[in-house]
Each structure stands twice: as structure tokens, then as C-alpha cells.
Scaffold this motif. Sequence first.
Motif, PDB file in Angstrom:
ATOM      1  N   HIS A   1      -0.197   1.012  -9.386  1.00 42.33           N
ATOM      2  CA  HIS A   1       0.059   1.425  -7.852  1.00 42.33           C
ATOM      3  C   HIS A   1      -0.745   0.654  -7.323  1.00 42.33           C
TER       4      HIS A   1
ATOM      5  N   GLY B   1       2.307  -0.462  -5.167  1.00 42.12           N
ATOM      6  CA  GLY B   1       2.516   0.426  -4.317  1.00 42.12           C
ATOM      7  C   GLY B   1       2.711   1.730  -5.126  1.00 42.12           C
ATOM      8  N   HIS B   2       2.863   2.878  -4.342  1.00 43.93           N
ATOM      9  CA  HIS B   2       3.052   4.031  -4.754  1.00 43.93           C
ATOM     10  C   HIS B   2       4.285   4.614  -4.676  1.00 43.93           C
TER      11      HIS B   2
END
Length: 61
Positions: free
Chosen positions: A43, A47-48
Motif C-alpha cells: 500500500h 497506494g490503497h
Amino acid sequence: MASQKALNPPSGECRQCWQHAYDSRAQHAHLGPREDCPACVDHMRNGHPAALIVPDERRAW
Ligand SMILES: [Zn+2]
Ligand SMILES: [Zn+2]
């Protein structure tokens, strides 16, 4: 035991990262002392995923 805070991330937060941050000991129990958590690293770098972001239900503004 997981705290209520760990289980209830506010809107806009990543469920996985929130849980890993507030329930770190349990979530990272399988890792060695100096081992990075693959989920957290993923993450951090990529990124998420939108699926893990808590939707903004109660429009604060
Ligand atoms: Zn995340
Ligand atoms: Zn983690």
C-alpha cells in the motif's frame, strides 16, 4: 484483543492500513522482528485499493 478503534476506521481511511496501524501487534504477529509487512509495503508503494477505503457516508462538510 483488537480495540474498537482498530475495527472502526473513519471514512476516507484504508481499512487495511488502519487495522495494521492500530492492531499492529496482531496484524504483524507472523512477521519477524525486522521483517516488513508485505501488505503495508504494497500500500505504501502502490497506494490503497479503492475497495479498502471507507466510504464517506456522513458528509462532514
Ligand atoms: Zn492501505
Ligand atoms: Zn501491516
